[in-house]
Every structure is written in structure tokens, then in C-alpha cells.
Design a protein around this motif. Sequence first.
Motif, short mmCIF file in Angstrom:
data_model
loop_
_atom_site.label_atom_id
_atom_site.label_comp_id
_atom_site.label_asym_id
_atom_site.label_seq_id
_atom_site.Cartn_x
_atom_site.Cartn_y
_atom_site.Cartn_z
N ALA A 187 0.87 -1.18 0.00
CA ALA A 187 0.00 0.00 0.00
C ALA A 187 0.90 1.23 0.00
O ALA A 187 1.62 1.47 0.97
N VAL A 188 0.89 1.97 -1.07
CA VAL A 188 1.77 3.13 -1.19
C VAL A 188 0.94 4.41 -1.11
O VAL A 188 -0.20 4.47 -1.58
N GLU A 189 1.51 5.42 -0.51
CA GLU A 189 0.84 6.70 -0.38
C GLU A 189 1.22 7.60 -1.55
O GLU A 189 2.35 7.55 -2.05
N LEU A 190 0.26 8.42 -1.96
CA LEU A 190 0.52 9.42 -3.00
C LEU A 190 -0.13 10.72 -2.56
O LEU A 190 -1.12 10.73 -1.82
N SER A 191 0.45 11.83 -2.99
CA SER A 191 -0.06 13.12 -2.53
C SER A 191 0.23 14.21 -3.55
O SER A 191 1.08 14.05 -4.44
N CYS A 192 -0.49 15.33 -3.40
CA CYS A 192 -0.32 16.50 -4.25
C CYS A 192 -0.83 17.71 -3.46
O CYS A 192 -1.81 17.60 -2.71
N ARG A 193 -0.17 18.84 -3.60
CA ARG A 193 -0.57 20.03 -2.87
C ARG A 193 -1.33 21.01 -3.78
O ARG A 193 -1.05 21.10 -4.97
N VAL A 194 -2.26 21.75 -3.18
CA VAL A 194 -2.98 22.82 -3.86
C VAL A 194 -2.44 24.14 -3.34
O VAL A 194 -2.49 24.41 -2.14
N THR A 195 -1.90 24.97 -4.23
CA THR A 195 -1.39 26.28 -3.83
C THR A 195 -1.99 27.35 -4.72
O THR A 195 -2.72 27.05 -5.66
N GLY A 196 -1.67 28.61 -4.43
CA GLY A 196 -2.19 29.73 -5.22
C GLY A 196 -2.72 30.81 -4.32
O GLY A 196 -2.28 30.96 -3.16
N THR A 197 -3.70 31.56 -4.80
CA THR A 197 -4.31 32.59 -3.98
C THR A 197 -5.10 31.95 -2.86
O THR A 197 -5.60 30.82 -3.00
N SER A 198 -5.22 32.63 -1.74
CA SER A 198 -5.97 32.07 -0.62
C SER A 198 -7.41 31.80 -1.00
O SER A 198 -8.00 30.78 -0.60
N ALA A 199 -7.99 32.72 -1.84
CA ALA A 199 -9.38 32.51 -2.27
C ALA A 199 -9.50 31.29 -3.16
O ALA A 199 -10.45 30.51 -3.06
N GLY A 200 -8.52 31.11 -4.06
CA GLY A 200 -8.57 29.95 -4.95
C GLY A 200 -8.43 28.64 -4.22
O GLY A 200 -9.17 27.68 -4.47
N VAL A 201 -7.48 28.58 -3.27
CA VAL A 201 -7.29 27.36 -2.49
C VAL A 201 -8.54 27.06 -1.66
O VAL A 201 -8.98 25.92 -1.54
N GLU A 202 -9.11 28.10 -1.09
CA GLU A 202 -10.31 27.93 -0.25
C GLU A 202 -11.47 27.38 -1.07
O GLU A 202 -12.22 26.52 -0.60
N ARG A 203 -11.64 27.88 -2.31
CA ARG A 203 -12.76 27.42 -3.13
C ARG A 203 -12.62 25.96 -3.55
O ARG A 203 -13.61 25.29 -3.84
N LEU A 204 -11.38 25.46 -3.58
CA LEU A 204 -11.17 24.07 -3.98
C LEU A 204 -11.24 23.10 -2.81
O LEU A 204 -11.26 21.88 -3.01
#
Length: 349
Positions: free
Chosen positions: A164-181
Motif C-alpha cells: 500500500a503506497v501513499e501518494l499526494s499533491c498540494r494545492v497552492t495559489g491565492t488564498s481565495a482559490g485554495v479555499e474554493r477548492l
Amino acid sequence: MSQPTDDEIRQRYGLPPGTRVVRLTPDALGRVRVTPDAFAYVEVEPALEWATWDRPVAVAGATVQLSVQGALVGEGSPVVVTVRDSRNRVVGRGAGAMYRDRAVVEVAVDRRAAERDPDGVLCAADVELTEPGLTVVSAPLWVLPFAELVDARWGVAEARDGDAVELSCRVTGTSAGVERLEGQTAEVEILRGGEGSEDGVAGALFEPVATLRVPVREGRVEAAWRVGYDAEGKAQIATQAELDEVAARSGGAAERYRRPVWRFRVRLAGLEAESGFLTYRDWIRLEFLTPEGEPHEGIEVVVVLADGTEQRHTVDADGAVRVEPAPPGPVTIRTPHIESSSPGPSSDA
């Protein structure tokens, strides 16, 4: 759009001079009434019927697709797309061509779109068919403030069957954009292929093997996936010996054995990110028995692995040899000191 003259129609269709030409227009049901004493030339006006996005919501900075449907517009007709927001500001452009009355145009949305609108902004595309000069307005597209997907990675560099392997990805950008996602569902596609000849990707073909639906939590896309490679798939991996044989028959250069690798792709609101590679680490257990069914302890065997390398092993008290790590794929066994014996190894990889 200019229509041909009667003489041009006769010439185009190889009609005798003087043939009567009747020009007809279809009714609302697409029907025409023809007469046997004249050549019927049906005049149909080209049109752009609609344009719609591949998603209702996108993020500024994302690339989205616009599907355009026409009618009788001509093969290869150029399509120009201009995306404007509710303030008539241009926030994206794209271009394509019509084939079989349809075009799919990729549009990169300006990362500055919605920078003054924390809740997003409503946009639409003006679609123009430059020849014959047709236009249509697309369905609406809601554009959220800028965000991006970064740092898509596996939790480990190598894995075996069942891990079982873990995978990940980060969401960055404007605070409003990150919040909406936050809370939105990302699509994570797992793809399997082979190592390339130089940089690990050159010439490799990847095919999807799994798709995960993962919600964004605290600005991250995180999931666990269990590695699996069925025995039939392993058996179909081309060994170095087989590649060498193909090259010898064709007279060309031999390809190099390609170890299976995985990568994953994350998609979210028009954004996309791809990971590096997860290498498959296999192992092999071989059993050697005497004609009486007893463990054939102490004999020396040569294991030719799928990548062409050879390893020498001595069979243990259980009549077994374990090779780890081993490149995935079929193996060949040689027993130098037993000329007439052909032991049948079984693999528990």
C-alpha cells in the motif's frame, strides 16, 4: 456565402449543356421536393449550432476544453475562441479547426482572471468560424481565483505486489482559490508503463490501470493505492533475450528491457499535475524437486532474469531459491551440473 451559377453546377456534376437546374431549400424537417425533369441542387446554409465547456467550473490558470458543433461548415475551417468575463475583459484565447462539423479547442484561462472576484467570475466564449464568417456564444463557465497543483509525488521510490503506497499533491495559489477548492473531488489516475531508454520516460507508453476519487483536505490531495501486477501481465513482459532475438531477425539494434513503472496524474477543476515514477520491485521463489518429489538440496542453478542478467544460487534445504530484488518478467533456469534434468521451477512472485 456565394452560391455557384447554373453553368458551374452543370460543370461540377458533369451534366449536359442546357440541363435544367432547380435550386431547393430543405423545409423544417430537412425534406425537399424533387422533379424527374430537372437536376435538383439543394442549397443548405452552414451554421454554428452550439459551444459547450468540458466542465462548468474552472480555476484561473487552468486549461479547459471547448467543444464546438457546426453544420455543413467545411473540413478544416479555422475556429477562433475568445473568452470574456462579465466585465468584457478577455481572460482566455484558443484556436482550432472543424472536422466533421466539430472542433475541440483547448483554452488556457488567464491566471489573473477573477483576481478581484474572490467568489469567482462568470465567463463565456465568443466562437468565430472565420470562413464562412459564422459566430456563436458558448455556454457559461464559472472561473475561480488562481490556484495550481504542485508537488505530486509517491511516498516511496519502489514497491512490490500488495504494498500500500501513499501518494499526494498540494494545492497552492491565492488564498481565495485554495479555499474554493477545499472539499472538491480530485480525479487521480494511476498509469503503468515501462522505463525509457535514456531518461526513464523516453519511448515509454503508459496505460491507465486505476482511477481514484479523492477530496481535497487542508489544501492536499492524499490517498493510498495498493500495488498489483497480475501474473499474466508479468508473463507478457518482453525479456532481454526476446528483444535480442527480434533484433537478430530484423537486423536492427536491440531494444533495452524496460522495467515496469507507475506514475499518477491529478486533475481538479481544469488543473493537472503529474508525479514522478514508482518502480516495480519483484521477487521470485523457485522450487527444485527430485524425481521422487523430495527437495533437491545443494545443486547449483543459474537464473537468467528478464533483463538479461544472470545470478548463481545454491538450492537450500527446502529445495528453494529466492531471488530478490528481481526485474519483473519471465526467467530462464539452467542447472549446469544436471545435464539430463529439466527441473520445473514454480514462481511465487
